[in-house]
Design a protein around this motif. Sequence first.
Motif, PDB file in Angstrom:
ATOM      1  N   HIS A   1       4.000  63.987  -1.223  1.00 50.41           N
ATOM      2  CA  HIS A   1       5.315  64.511  -0.930  1.00 50.41           C
ATOM      3  C   HIS A   1       5.237  66.004  -0.688  1.00 50.41           C
TER       4      HIS A   1
ATOM      5  N   TRP B   1       5.058  53.717 -11.948  1.00 50.64           N
ATOM      6  CA  TRP B   1       5.317  54.893 -12.778  1.00 50.64           C
ATOM      7  C   TRP B   1       6.725  55.400 -12.494  1.00 50.64           C
ATOM      8  N   SER B   2       7.337  55.914 -13.516  1.00 52.71           N
ATOM      9  CA  SER B   2       8.716  56.368 -13.353  1.00 52.71           C
ATOM     10  C   SER B   2       8.841  57.849 -13.634  1.00 52.71           C
TER      11      SER B   2
ATOM     12  N   ALA C   1       6.362  61.639 -14.083  1.00 49.27           N
ATOM     13  CA  ALA C   1       5.077  62.300 -14.117  1.00 49.27           C
ATOM     14  C   ALA C   1       5.274  63.758 -14.481  1.00 49.27           C
TER      15      ALA C   1
ATOM     16  N   HIS D   1       3.016  67.491 -14.370  1.00 47.55           N
ATOM     17  CA  HIS D   1       1.734  68.110 -14.130  1.00 47.55           C
ATOM     18  C   HIS D   1       1.774  69.584 -14.440  1.00 47.55           C
TER      19      HIS D   1
ATOM     20  N   GLY E   1       5.475  71.113 -14.000  1.00 49.54           N
ATOM     21  CA  GLY E   1       6.564  70.474 -13.274  1.00 49.54           C
ATOM     22  C   GLY E   1       6.660  69.007 -13.618  1.00 49.54           C
ATOM     23  N   ARG E   2       7.836  68.472 -13.454  1.00 51.94           N
ATOM     24  CA  ARG E   2       8.058  67.048 -13.684  1.00 51.94           C
ATOM     25  C   ARG E   2       8.677  66.438 -12.453  1.00 51.94           C
ATOM     26  N   PHE E   3       8.339  65.221 -12.197  1.00 54.27           N
ATOM     27  CA  PHE E   3       8.973  64.567 -11.062  1.00 54.27           C
ATOM     28  C   PHE E   3       8.812  63.063 -11.155  1.00 54.27           C
ATOM     29  N   GLY E   4       9.569  62.353 -10.299  1.00 53.14           N
ATOM     30  CA  GLY E   4       9.495  60.899 -10.247  1.00 53.14           C
ATOM     31  C   GLY E   4       8.926  60.462  -8.918  1.00 53.14           C
ATOM     32  N   PRO E   5       8.652  59.161  -8.782  1.00 55.34           N
ATOM     33  CA  PRO E   5       7.937  58.681  -7.606  1.00 55.34           C
ATOM     34  C   PRO E   5       8.705  58.877  -6.308  1.00 55.34           C
ATOM     35  N   TYR E   6       9.996  58.978  -6.366  1.00 52.30           N
ATOM     36  CA  TYR E   6      10.742  59.143  -5.130  1.00 52.30           C
ATOM     37  C   TYR E   6      11.185  60.581  -4.946  1.00 52.30           C
ATOM     38  N   GLY E   7      10.617  61.455  -5.725  1.00 50.71           N
ATOM     39  CA  GLY E   7      10.964  62.856  -5.563  1.00 50.71           C
ATOM     40  C   GLY E   7      12.090  63.312  -6.474  1.00 50.71           C
TER      41      GLY E   7
ATOM     42  N   VAL F   1      14.203  63.840 -10.080  1.00 55.93           N
ATOM     43  CA  VAL F   1      13.793  64.213 -11.436  1.00 55.93           C
ATOM     44  C   VAL F   1      14.135  63.035 -12.332  1.00 55.93           C
TER      45      VAL F   1
END
Lengths: 249, 249
Positions: free
Chosen positions: A87, A183-184, A186, A188, B241-247, B249
Motif C-alpha cells: 500500500h 490478519w486484522s 498490524a 510496525h 505505526g499501526r494499520f489494518g489490511p485494508y489501510g 486503522v
Amino acid sequence: MIETRLDAVKLDGAGPVYDQIRRAIRDLVVSGEWPPGTGVPPEHALMEQLGASRMTVHRALVQLAREGLIVRRRRSGTIVASPPASHAMLDILSIPEEVEQLGQVYAYDVLSRSDGRPAPEVVERFGLKRSDKVAHLVVLHRADGMPHVLEERVIHAATVPGLAEEDFAETPPGDWLLKHSLWSQAEHAISAIGAGAEEADLLSIAIGEPCLLVERRTWNQSKPVTAVRLLYPGSRHRFVGRFGPYGQV
Amino acid sequence: MIETRLDAVKLDGAGPVYDQIRRAIRDLVVSGEWPPGTGVPPEHALMEQLGASRMTVHRALVQLAREGLIVRRRRSGTIVASPPASHAMLDILSIPEEVEQLGQVYAYDVLSRSDGRPAPEVVERFGLKRSDKVAHLVVLHRADGMPHVLEERVIHAATVPGLAEEDFAETPPGDWLLKHSLWSQAEHAISAIGAGAEEADLLSIAIGEPCLLVERRTWNQSKPVTAVRLLYPGSRHRFVGRFGPYGQV
DNA sequence: GGCGCTTATTTGCATATGCAAATACCACTT
DNA sequence: AAGTGGTATTTGCATATGCAAATAAGCGCC
C-alpha cells in the motif's frame, strides 16, 4: 463466486442506518467470515432484508467500495475485494514483489527453522507466552544474488493452520502467510541499529554498519499471528513515500 | 470567518456532477485560494449557483469532509479545515509537538543560518537552480535537554514570503513554515546511516553510531518550498505505526 | 449587563422515483 | 461451433421531498 448467507448482515441500531449497514458488512469482511471473492448480496436483496431504502443501502456500499473493502461492477454485482498486497511506503508485505519492482532477480534461502516452544528472548521480543507453540525461521532474501534483507520470523502455530506441513521451499514465509492466514491488525516500528557479528556476516557487510530495522507484529482478532524482524543494510536501502497535506496522494 | 466569492466554484463538465463539485472545491482548497478558515458557501447557495440538487451538493461536501479538507457543523456552516499537523507514522511535521507528546520538555538552538545562493551540493540534493536564493539553516532540537534531532534545512526564498525578516527565535523553521507557506506535495525517504564526526559531536553520540535519516522535500504547485534532513540517533528513536489490511486503522 | 427562551439557518439522514450505463446470459441464426 | 443481438439484472447518478438535530443569533426579561 462464493455465495453468501444473506441473513449474516445484522444491524445494531447504533447511529445512522447507512453506517450500521457499512459496519455490519465491514465486520463480516475483516473478520474473515466473508473471505475475498465472496459475493455481497445485491442492493435489492439487502434493501428488503434490512428494511432500508435502496439509496441507503447504496450509500453504505459506495463507501465500502471507496475504502477498498469491496469491488462493485454493474450487472455482475459486488464481491469482497482482495486486500492490496502493498500500500503505502511501509506496508511492504511482499519482499519478492518489492525486489521485482526494482527490476532485480529475487531468490531466498531458509537458513534455519525450528518448531516448538519459543526461546526466552523470543518470548519477550514478541510478547508471547512461554507455552505457545511457534515456528522460528531465519530467511535471507537476495536481489540479483546480493543479500537484500535478513528476516527473522516467529509464527504462532495455533492461529495458522497447516503451518507444520509447510516447508517454505517454494514460497517465503511472509508471502505464504499472506495467503494462508488472516490478519486484522498490524504494528510496525522502524529504527536504526548497527549490524551484529552474525548479521553482518550473513548480509556481507561490516560489523556495526548502520542498518534499517523494521519490526512488524501482526494479530488476527487480537490473537498473535506472526512477528518479524527485517534487517536492511542501510547503505543499500531507502524507503520512499509521497503524500499531500491532507493525506491524499 | 473569511468570506468566499461564490462564483469561484466552477464545474468542468467531466464525469458525475457530484464529483465535479467535489473536485472544484478541492482545487480551491489545495491551491490555497480558499485558505484554512474560509467559509464554504452553504448547500443552498451552491445548489442555486450550480443548478444541482441539494443532495448532489451534499454528497460532494460529505465526501470532502470525510477526506478532511473541510469541516462541517450544523447551523454554523462549512469551513476549510486546517491541514492536520501530524498524521500517520511518518507525517511528523512538528518536532515540538512530537517531543511534547512524549512528555518531554522541548527546546531548540539555531546553530547556523546563511542566506544567499545555495552551495553546489545543496543545489543537487534539492533540484534547484544555482541562481535561486535560499536560506540554509542548521538546528538542533532538544528533548529534556538531550539532543533529539539534528535538522539541516534549505528554504527556497522565492516561494516563502517574509523569510528574510524571520529570525526563528521563537519558532523553529519547520513549524514556522507550516504557518507561513503552503505545500501541495511532499516526498520523504528514510534510511540508516552512521553519524559523521560533526554530527556525532552535536548529537553527543559516537562517530559511526547508526542513525535514522529522514529526508523530506516539499513543493507547492511544483515549485520547491523546502528540503530538510533530519538525523535521529538510532538508539533513541523508533517510528511506530499501526494499520489494518485494508489501510484503515 | 447577563440569563434564558425562541427562532431561523444549516447540515444530517432517509425515502421514493426515474432513468442511464454496463454487461452476463440466453436464444437465435448462420 | 461461432457469432449476433436482444433482454434482464445490477449498479450509478440525480432529483424532489420531508423531517430531525444542532446551534448561532436575536429578543425579552430581570
